[in-house]
Write an enzyme that holds these catalytic residues in place. Structure first.
Site, PDB file in Angstrom:
ATOM      1  CE1 TYR A 118      -3.461   2.834   0.847  1.00 23.05           C
ATOM      2  CE2 TYR A 118      -1.743   3.518   2.082  1.00 23.05           C
ATOM      3  CZ  TYR A 118      -2.873   3.716   1.531  1.00 23.05           C
ATOM      4  OH  TYR A 118      -3.576   4.875   1.763  1.00 23.05           O
ATOM      5  CD  GLU A 163      -5.888   4.536  -0.877  1.00 26.17           C
ATOM      6  OE1 GLU A 163      -5.762   4.945   0.402  1.00 26.17           O
ATOM      7  OE2 GLU A 163      -7.028   4.315  -1.328  1.00 26.17           O
TER       8      GLU A 163
END
Ligand code: GDP
Ligand code: MN
Length: 389
Positions: free
Chosen positions: A108, A196
């Protein structure tokens, strides 16, 4: 403002963050063509402004152009419901057709603003792919954070430190460091509020690729981000919110209660939402007409609220500081003259020129429910909404 994954990936590629090869298709035939050009396995991904597509059937891996066409045919024109959408879901008008990636590890990587620290924070985790909110809740220690002073930008050693802490192979440190720096640069250059990549995939052959991407942009910067503003897809947004923006009301958010609120200032809006909850009601929206002294703002606000079938009563709560209460009162009268307001209207006015405002309302002969404190206004609005629904 949100954009689609395919648009986010174009920006990532521009800033030097590697993404899988692929293209966007608006018809099943186009999907077939792109798949044929890529050869091998491809992934068909529904383009919607919501995550959680994987679990909701919005992502399909297929082995041939024929299958790509079929999968695209099923998705395009349908509505996708994920845990991030309303129960009605969002329309799918395009799919992203990409080479399927053999993924070894899912990381991530995200860049957001930490309002408390007054800085940008880069977050990275080895527990990628899944819901990062869930990771943050259950095992916050798995999320690495680097706060970046916006005046200094991201220093290469900070990015390198994060790359090391992700337990990457030595050959991956350099590309990962660049990806982290480049994502930060994109975030800053394009006035993002969120950038993101989840998952940031480590492929079986050792490459690092952004398999999913999400970019949100700060609407307050849209005046200097024309190219970004053009990426807007209003089809993915709430129709009433789109309508509000086109009428010059920037701060309108649809909520799930039944009282339409017209207030000035975001702080007052929040206070009204809280008060309504406290007295057992709920707001149908968050609508801030701002401090522009223009009666038409009030008229436009009434137009939006009266077109929302959920609204069973309207609460006008104005505190005139820079805003002039008499102008707001003129707006209320103008709204009543220009349209049929089929629900009770509760009005509480305070502040600058309140006496003139009161006079305008009294002389108008309008059937308004008057209140003189916030508490009283909230209670009367909840009662009125109950009676009229
Ligand atoms: P989201 O569910 O909306 O966040 O969509 P993602 O693009 O993140 O896809 C969800 C999951 O599907 C990812 O975490 C991957 O595990 C998987 N996925 C997506 N694209 C690929 C791909 O090209 N190859 C493989 N193996 N998995 C993929
Ligand atoms: Mn994802």
């Amino acid at each position: 403002m949100k954009v689609h994954e395919y648009q986010a990936k174009q920006l990532l590629a521009e800033f030097g963050v590697p993404v899988p090869r692929g293209g966007v298709a608006r018809t099943a035939a186009e999907a077939r063509e792109i798949a044929a050009g890529l050869a091998g396995k491809v992934v068909i991904k529904a383009q919607v402004h919501a995550g959680g597509r994987g679990k909701a059937g919005g992502i399909k891996t297929v082995s041939s152009p024929d299958e790509a066409q079929q999968a695209a045919k099923r998705m395009i024109g349908s509505r996708l419901v994920t845990h991030q959408t309303s129960p009605e879901g969002v329309p799918v008008s395009a799919v992203l057709v990409e080479e399927a990636i053999d993924i070894e590890r899912e990381l991530y990587l995200g860049v957001v603003i930490d309002n408390t620290a007054g800085m940008v924070v880069i977050m990275a985790s080895e527990a990628g792919g899944m819901d990062i909110e869930e990771i943050a809740r259950t095992s916050p220690d798995k999320i690495l954070k680097a706060h970046i002073d916006p005046a200094l930008g991201v220093h290469p050693f900070r990015a390198r430190r994060l790359a090391f802490d992700l337990n990457l192979a030595p050959a991956q440190i350099r590309p990962a460091t660049e990806i982290i720096s480049n994502l930060y640069k994109l975030f800053e250059a394009k006035d993002c509020s969120l950038a993101e990549v989840n998952p940031l995939a480590i492929t079986c052959d050792g490459r690092i690729l952004a398999v999913d991407a999400k970019l949100n942009f700060d609407d307050n910067a849209s005046y200097r981000q024309r190219a970004v503003a053009e990426l807007r897809d209003t089809e993915q947004e709430d129709p009433l919110e789109v309508d509000a923006k086109s009428r010059g009301i920037e701060n309108y958010v649809k909520l799930d209660g039944n009282i339409g609120c017209i207030v000035n200032g975001a702080g007052l809006a929040m206070a009204v939402l809280d008060l309504l909850k406290q007295v057992g009601g709920g707001a149908a929206n968050f609508l801030d007409i701002g401090t522009l002294n223009e009666p038409d703002r009030v008229v436009q606000a009434f137009r939006i609220l009266t077109s929302d079938p959920d609204v069973k009563a309207v609460l006008v709560n104005i505190f005139g500081g820079m805003a002039r209460v008499d102008i707001i009162a003129q707006g209320i009268v103008a709204a009543a003259n220009q349209m049929m307001i089929g629900v009770p209207v509760v009005v509480r006015l305070a502040g600058t020129n309140v006496d003139q405002g009161e006079r305008i309302l009294n002389e108008s002969g309008l059937q308004l429910i008057r209140a003189y404190s916030m508490q009283e206004a909230a209670q009367k609005a909840v009662e009125a909404a109950k009676k009229s629904s």
